[in-house]
Design an enzyme around this catalytic site. Structure first.
Site, PDB file in Angstrom:
ATOM      1  N   TRP A 210       0.849  -1.198   0.000  1.00 56.41           N
ATOM      2  CA  TRP A 210       0.000   0.000   0.000  1.00 56.41           C
ATOM      3  C   TRP A 210       0.889   1.255   0.000  1.00 56.41           C
ATOM      4  O   TRP A 210       0.547   2.273  -0.609  1.00 56.41           O
ATOM      5  CB  TRP A 210      -0.904  -0.001   1.246  1.00 56.41           C
ATOM      6  N   HIS A 211       2.049   1.149   0.683  1.00 55.15           N
ATOM      7  CA  HIS A 211       2.921   2.315   0.794  1.00 55.15           C
ATOM      8  C   HIS A 211       3.550   2.732  -0.530  1.00 55.15           C
ATOM      9  O   HIS A 211       3.813   3.908  -0.740  1.00 55.15           O
ATOM     10  CB  HIS A 211       4.024   2.061   1.814  1.00 55.15           C
ATOM     11  N   GLY A 212       3.843   1.772  -1.378  1.00 60.42           N
ATOM     12  CA  GLY A 212       4.482   2.178  -2.628  1.00 60.42           C
ATOM     13  C   GLY A 212       4.622   1.034  -3.598  1.00 60.42           C
ATOM     14  O   GLY A 212       4.602  -0.136  -3.207  1.00 60.42           O
TER      15      GLY A 212
ATOM     16  N   PHE B  72       2.918   8.296  -1.135  1.00 57.22           N
ATOM     17  CA  PHE B  72       2.147   7.062  -1.013  1.00 57.22           C
ATOM     18  C   PHE B  72       0.703   7.281  -1.431  1.00 57.22           C
ATOM     19  O   PHE B  72      -0.103   6.423  -1.375  1.00 57.22           O
ATOM     20  CB  PHE B  72       2.206   6.529   0.420  1.00 57.22           C
TER      21      PHE B  72
END
Lengths: 468, 279
Positions: A325-327, A468
């Protein structure tokens, strides 16, 4: 638009004045939505179209869920989830797919890699998911959504686009936000709460994170190859402080601004660096994401109700997806997997241990958890896994001390880390019962923070979580 | 509670303003590259000193030992920045110098003008020019560092970072080589040498300011690159046409850099002495 820019303060002042002048709930909602669109579109007006499409899809899905019979509701909700995830996947992960699965120079690969990453997409699509799922789960129409179409559109647009938390969270769940939508009065503003959040938030961002970023800049490859072991360790520690100050700062500023408009968002950070276990860390760090993943992924997967092995699998899966989800880079998945393994191992050891850890051991555990968490932040700082390994090998192989510049870096990182440690220490002090004494000192402490914002701010920089 | 917070903040600002009056003026309060640039630029804009000689350069020229050139020299070279920032600062200041030295090595580096705007325009810069307590130079953390460094230096000189490391990392050399292998078009050259550089040059000359172009030594492989040779030829033509001096470097191998473009400290001193002898 940055929270620290003059344009933002102008927008905030104008919105605030108009908001309380109109005095009607519907107009207040419209003013906030227009301001939020202006805020989002400021640097890249074209991206506003995507935000509007996302809002529109969620409005249509929610309307369909509300108007359908029991059997059909499930399919509408599933469709809403798939579309939200599809938007996220297309814009966020296409470049990674293009890079991983297509040869360089191929037309499909080039196309996928050329897709831009709209700012805040991970946040507003997750809020869309929350809206769809919460509407589906609501019993007897108790979904906090108005029946009238116009009002429904305004409420959903405000929930998804509300500017204080639009581009970097906290991720607000529909069932927390929607019940708060009502007419707001100027006299109801909790000024003390708002100003305190804003002072601490801006201090963390402008004094700590913005100053540390000028030092941690040198953690990039190949610049770090020139640094001493002492410098490399100091910078890693500094980055750990910076990422906390940057994100916790943003979240507190968001809480403060939301409070000015009569909305209470939940705390996103609860002094995470005093955690004595990984599970405690995840109850204190980016709380809105961890609770989102728990409520909408871990528990639906079965949580810890389907046996030990399945619990470990669920933990791993949740953390890997949380990492992703972060990257859109494999290093984020590795970061999530590492946290997943740590959580699973911790659960396994705690289950297997025939005794409780002695109380005095807590401090050692805090140091251990902090060290592992800090080490794993390298995966955030350096995009390529090979660079992470090189950085770690340099800590071991480079000369420990090279000259006076090492002392300079260590000095500045210590100076800017000190308030973060004191911030956590302050919490422990208050928790330990020294509350009255601590409360008496509070005005002076907040004054010191405000003083430092005025005289010691660093150069303005983007928030780390914007990417993000 | 809020009243107390604002009252204490005001008291802290007043107390710190008083403290600043008693601080030694020669402490080095730099904290980072950006901070160093801002402090240097703001000092130049706000100073009442009569700087007769101004050096305008990129990070390459920050390695010049300006103190050894004389009291009336000021070095407006900025790390991570360009010659255009220094030129803009000269234009932004009312009091003009007698002589301006312009580094010619990195003329293709671009600027967004943010440094000059930051120190000379807007509410924030007006506030900082009126109230010294808000200036970057007086940031408490920088001041503490300056006082600690001064106390340590009184016990003897501190070892310089690059007096030890002189072996250049090949990866860093590779990154630095990007500028020298890029092929600049005729339009690029035309833009720089018939417009971008001519406008400020002619403005300086019109105001009776003497202009001197100079090169900085580089790693020998960069010194002989096509870009450097082409720029040297263009500057040569320009200086002949405008009747200004141009100090060239023809022995790069006599100097040592730590990354291919920035001189190590002893080479910086050596080159400064050479420059001084040519003035």
């Amino acid at each position: 638009m940055l929270f620290t820019s003059p344009e933002f303060f102008t927008l905030l002042a104008c919105t605030f004045l108009l908001y309380y002048l109109v005095g009607k709930a519907q107009l207040q909602k419209i003013i906030l939505v227009i301001s939020s669109f202006t805020f989002y579109a400021w640097n890249f007006p074209k991206l506003l179209a995507l935000l509007c499409v996302s809002i529109l899809i969620n409005i249509l899905t929610v309307k369909a869920i509300k108007q359908s019979k029991a059997g059909q509701r499930y399919w509408w909700a599933t469709l809403g989830v798939v579309i939200n995830l599809g938007i996220l996947a297309f814009f966020k992960y296409s470049p990674l797919l293009g890079k991983t699965f297509f040869e360089s120079g191929s037309s499909v690969g080039e196309y996928l890699m050329g897709i831009p990453l709209p700012i805040g997409i991970s946040f507003f699509t997750f809020q869309g998911l929350s809206l769809v799922v919460d509407t589906y789960r609501a019993k007897d129409g108790d979904d906090n959504l108005p029946e009238h179409t116009g009002s429904l559109v305004e409420s959903i647009a405000l929930y998804i686009a509300f500017f204080p938390q639009l581009i970097a969270g906290p991720i607000v769940k529909a069932y927390e936000f929607l019940p708060q939508i009502a007419k707001k009065a100027f006299r109801d503003i909790d000024w003390e709460y708002c100003i305190k959040q804003l002072i601490v938030g801006y201090f963390l961002k402008m004094v700590i994170a913005d100053n540390l970023k000028d030092h941690t800049f040198w953690m990039q490859y190949p610049y770090f190859m020139e640094l001493s072991g002492l410098n490399l360790m100091a910078l890693l520690f500094g980055y750990s402080m910076q990422i906390f100050a940057d994100f916790a700062g943003y979240s507190l500023i968001a809480l403060g601004h939301a409070g000015l408009f009569g909305y209470r968002l939940r705390d996103n950070f609860m002094f995470p660096y005093i955690s004595a276990s990984f599970s405690e860390f995840w109850r204190r760090w980016h709380i809105s994401l961890s609770t989102f993943l728990r409520e909408y992924l871990y528990i639906p997967l079965g949580g810890n109700r389907k046996g030990k092995v399945r619990t470990y699998v669920n933990l791993m899966l949740t953390m890997v997806l949380g990492g992703f989800w972060h990257g859109a880079a494999w290093s984020y998945a590795v970061w999530g997997a590492a946290h997943g393994i740590a959580l699973a191992l911790e659960r396994f050891v705690n289950d297997a241990l025939p005794f409780q850890w002695p109380k005095g051991f807590r401090f050692v555990k805090i140091i251990f958890i902090f060290s592992v968490v800090t080490l794993l932040w390298l995966l955030f700082r350096l995009p390529a896994f090979s660079e992470v390994l090189l950085y770690l090998s340099q800590i071991k192989n480079a000369p420990f001390f090279k000259g006076v510049n090492d002392l300079n870096t260590a000095f500045f990182i210590s100076m800017y880390a000190l308030p973060i440690m004191a911030y956590h220490g302050w919490y422990l002090l208050k928790e330990s019962g020294s509350k009255n004494w601590a409360i008496k000192l509070e005005p002076l402490l907040y004054a010191c923070l405000l003083f430092m914002i005025l005289v010691n701010s660093g150069s303005s920089g983007s928030f780390i979580y914007f990417q993000f | 509670m809020l009243k107390k917070i604002f009252l204490y903040t005001a008291l802290l600002l007043i107390a710190y303003t008083v403290v600043l009056r008693f601080l030694p003026s020669d402490i080095d309060t730099d904290q980072s590259q950006w901070g160093t640039n801002v402090i240097k630029a703001r000092d130049y804009i706000l100073s009442e000193e009569d700087f007769k000689n101004v050096i305008v350069g990129t990070s390459l020229s920050t390695r010049l030992v300006t103190d050894s050139l004389g009291d009336d020299f000021v070095n407006l070279s900025f790390s991570g920045s360009t010659i255009w920032d220094g030129i803009e600062l000269i234009e932004a200041r009312e009091q003009k110098p007698k002589r301006v030295f312009i580094e010619s090595t990195f003329v293709f580096k671009k600027t967004d003008g943010s440094l000059t705007d930051y120190v000379s325009k807007g509410f924030s810069s007006k506030l900082k020019s009126t109230l010294p307590v808000f200036r970057e130079k007086n940031q408490p953390v920088g001041v503490i560092k300056g006082l600690v460094t001064k106390a340590l230096k009184s016990g003897g000189p501190l070892a310089s970072y690059d007096s030890v490391a002189v072996e250049i990392n090949p990866e860093i050399l590779e990154i630095q080589s990007d500028y020298f292998v890029e092929e600049y078009t005729d339009e690029n050259y035309e833009w720089i040498f018939t417009k971008k550089l001519i406008w400020p040059l002619e403005r300086l000359l019109d105001q009776g300011i003497e202009v001197v172009f100079y090169e900085m030594p580089l790693h020998p492989s960069f010194c002989e690159s096509e870009v450097i040779k082409d720029v040297r030829w263009h500057i040569d033509e320009l200086t002949k046409r405008e009747g200004v001096s141009f100090l060239k470097v023809n022995n790069c191998e006599a100097y040592q850099t730590n990354d291919g473009i920035h001189l190590v400290s002893h080479s910086g001193l050596k080159f400064t002495n050479k420059l001084k002898s040519q003035l």
